[in-house]
Motif scaffolding. Structure first.
Motif, mmCIF file in Angstrom:
data_model
loop_
_atom_site.group_PDB
_atom_site.id
_atom_site.type_symbol
_atom_site.label_atom_id
_atom_site.label_comp_id
_atom_site.label_asym_id
_atom_site.label_seq_id
_atom_site.Cartn_x
_atom_site.Cartn_y
_atom_site.Cartn_z
ATOM 1 N N TRP A 50 0.832 -1.193 0.000
ATOM 2 C CA TRP A 50 0.000 0.000 0.000
ATOM 3 C C TRP A 50 0.870 1.247 0.000
ATOM 4 C CZ3 TRP A 50 -5.262 -1.120 0.091
ATOM 5 C CH2 TRP A 50 -5.602 -2.433 0.445
ATOM 6 N N THR A 51 0.460 2.257 -0.777
ATOM 7 C CA THR A 51 1.214 3.506 -0.838
ATOM 8 C C THR A 51 0.437 4.638 -0.168
ATOM 9 O OG1 THR A 51 2.355 5.071 -2.310
ATOM 10 C CG2 THR A 51 0.303 4.128 -3.120
ATOM 11 N N ILE A 86 10.646 10.951 19.974
ATOM 12 C CA ILE A 86 9.372 10.553 19.359
ATOM 13 C C ILE A 86 9.069 11.443 18.156
ATOM 14 C CG2 ILE A 86 6.865 10.542 19.700
ATOM 15 C CD1 ILE A 86 7.426 9.604 22.571
ATOM 16 N N ARG A 87 9.272 12.738 18.309
ATOM 17 C CA ARG A 87 8.995 13.662 17.210
ATOM 18 C C ARG A 87 9.890 13.351 16.009
ATOM 19 N NH1 ARG A 87 7.010 19.590 16.807
ATOM 20 N NH2 ARG A 87 7.626 20.040 14.666
ATOM 21 N N THR A 88 11.177 13.125 16.262
ATOM 22 C CA THR A 88 12.110 12.802 15.174
ATOM 23 C C THR A 88 11.696 11.525 14.464
ATOM 24 O OG1 THR A 88 13.905 13.880 16.387
ATOM 25 C CG2 THR A 88 14.532 12.382 14.614
ATOM 26 N N TRP A 89 11.293 10.510 15.259
ATOM 27 C CA TRP A 89 10.868 9.229 14.685
ATOM 28 C C TRP A 89 9.630 9.408 13.810
ATOM 29 C CZ3 TRP A 89 6.612 6.042 16.731
ATOM 30 C CH2 TRP A 89 6.521 4.798 16.099
ATOM 31 N N LEU A 90 8.660 10.184 14.274
ATOM 32 C CA LEU A 90 7.431 10.403 13.515
ATOM 33 C C LEU A 90 7.683 11.206 12.243
ATOM 34 C CD1 LEU A 90 5.036 11.249 16.482
ATOM 35 C CD2 LEU A 90 4.964 9.189 15.069
ATOM 36 N N GLU A 91 8.549 12.196 12.335
ATOM 37 C CA GLU A 91 8.809 13.026 11.164
ATOM 38 C C GLU A 91 9.520 12.248 10.067
ATOM 39 O OE1 GLU A 91 10.843 16.383 12.796
ATOM 40 O OE2 GLU A 91 8.984 17.541 13.032
ATOM 41 N N GLY A 92 10.197 11.165 10.440
ATOM 42 C CA GLY A 92 10.838 10.328 9.431
ATOM 43 C C GLY A 92 9.836 9.747 8.451
ATOM 44 N N PHE A 93 8.594 9.592 8.894
ATOM 45 C CA PHE A 93 7.553 9.038 8.031
ATOM 46 C C PHE A 93 7.273 9.943 6.840
ATOM 47 C CE2 PHE A 93 2.975 8.886 6.983
ATOM 48 C CZ PHE A 93 2.899 7.590 6.494
ATOM 49 N N LYS A 94 7.168 11.247 7.101
ATOM 50 C CA LYS A 94 6.840 12.162 6.012
ATOM 51 C C LYS A 94 8.055 12.562 5.179
ATOM 52 C CE LYS A 94 7.040 16.371 8.885
ATOM 53 N NZ LYS A 94 8.113 17.054 8.163
ATOM 54 N N ASP A 96 10.883 10.408 4.585
ATOM 55 C CA ASP A 96 11.516 9.268 3.915
ATOM 56 C C ASP A 96 10.505 8.598 2.988
ATOM 57 O OD1 ASP A 96 12.780 6.975 3.115
ATOM 58 O OD2 ASP A 96 13.469 6.395 5.115
ATOM 59 N N PRO A 97 10.706 8.695 1.659
ATOM 60 C CA PRO A 97 9.747 8.095 0.709
ATOM 61 C C PRO A 97 9.531 6.599 0.931
ATOM 62 C CG PRO A 97 11.285 9.545 -0.436
ATOM 63 C CD PRO A 97 11.790 9.400 0.974
ATOM 64 N N GLU A 98 10.586 5.884 1.366
ATOM 65 C CA GLU A 98 10.442 4.443 1.572
ATOM 66 C C GLU A 98 9.467 4.128 2.696
ATOM 67 O OE1 GLU A 98 14.145 2.496 2.089
ATOM 68 O OE2 GLU A 98 14.898 3.007 0.092
ATOM 69 N N LYS A 99 9.364 5.035 3.674
ATOM 70 C CA LYS A 99 8.459 4.801 4.795
ATOM 71 C C LYS A 99 7.006 5.101 4.443
ATOM 72 C CE LYS A 99 11.722 5.237 8.603
ATOM 73 N NZ LYS A 99 12.029 5.881 9.892
ATOM 74 N N SER A 113 2.715 -6.182 9.600
ATOM 75 C CA SER A 113 2.581 -4.901 8.924
ATOM 76 C C SER A 113 3.790 -4.042 9.237
ATOM 77 C CB SER A 113 1.294 -4.180 9.361
ATOM 78 O OG SER A 113 1.371 -3.811 10.723
ATOM 79 N N GLY A 114 4.161 -3.177 8.288
ATOM 80 C CA GLY A 114 5.301 -2.316 8.542
ATOM 81 C C GLY A 114 5.500 -1.298 7.441
ATOM 82 N N LEU A 115 6.042 -0.146 7.815
ATOM 83 C CA LEU A 115 6.380 0.911 6.862
ATOM 84 C C LEU A 115 7.853 0.790 6.508
ATOM 85 C CD1 LEU A 115 4.522 3.807 8.677
ATOM 86 C CD2 LEU A 115 3.877 2.873 6.458
ATOM 87 N N GLY A 116 8.174 0.899 5.219
ATOM 88 C CA GLY A 116 9.557 0.760 4.797
ATOM 89 C C GLY A 116 10.077 -0.627 5.108
#
Length: 201
Positions: A50-51, A86-94, A96-99, A113-116
């Motif tokens: 899923w994208t 936590i903030r740094t970890w969450l911001e990685g989602f938006k 990092d295209p792979e995530k 289930s997992g992102l990236g």
């Protein structure tokens, strides 16, 4: 990589034979998990790639900023360090295209289930232990709520909790994930709606 998981008591899981009695007949052996497997046959299957679709999702920077706060520490308390992490970890989602790619493997007994390159493994019918985002131990569960799948990761020591509710949209081409993070370093929980479209095979 997959998070290695065991039963909460630290032992590896293994099938335990049990029996069912038919009316007027002998006790017959039944395979553990069979009832759950039969019940799952009528449920939707979430397996796929899923994208992420930003246009149908919540505004992540706004949500993260409102719940997690500033991107720098105030003082030297451990809670402040945890909050900024936590903030740094969450911001990685938006960032990092792979995530932005969600991969799900779903069977009658397991929900992965997992992102990236992250993979979270949950087992229907039992609580297990795994590694959380920061490496600490968490208790993980998965269960059906109607046609939705609900996963939970709860800190073994602490009040941190991540809950995700997966809803397959009509037609099976779109997925909605309502994701909630609770942590002692945050004033309010972070709740976001994440929309995904199925990637064509």
């Amino acid at each position: 990589p997959d998070h290695a998981e065991t039963d909460v008591d630290g032992t590896a899981s293994r099938d335990q034979p049990f029996f069912e009695r038919r009316a007027g007949g002998p006790r017959l052996p039944r395979r553990p998990g069979l009832a759950a497997a039969l019940a799952a046959e009528s449920k939707p299957n979430f397996t796929g790639t899923w994208t992420f679709v930003q246009q149908r999702s919540d505004d992540l920077p706004q949500k993260i900023g409102g719940a997690v706060g500033r991107d720098y520490t105030v003082g030297s308390k451990k809670s402040e360090q945890a909050r900024v992490w936590i903030r740094t970890w969450l911001e990685g989602f938006k960032e990092d295209p792979e995530k932005r790619i969600l991969t799900i493997e779903h069977t009658a007994t397991v929900f992965k289930s997992g992102l990236g390159d992250e993979v979270n493994v949950h087992y229907f019918g039992r609580e297990a232990t795994g590694s959380g985002p920061a490496g600490g131990k968490v208790k993980v569960t998965v269960a059906w709520n109607g046609d939705q799948i609900v996963t939970e990761e709860k800190e073994a020591k602490g009040k941190g909790r991540i809950t995700a509710v997966y809803t397959l949209q009509p037609g099976g081409r779109a997925l909605l994930v309502n994701w909630k993070l609770e942590h002692g370093s945050m004033d309010v929980p972070l709740e976001v709606r994440l929309a995904f479209d199925r990637v064509a095979p």
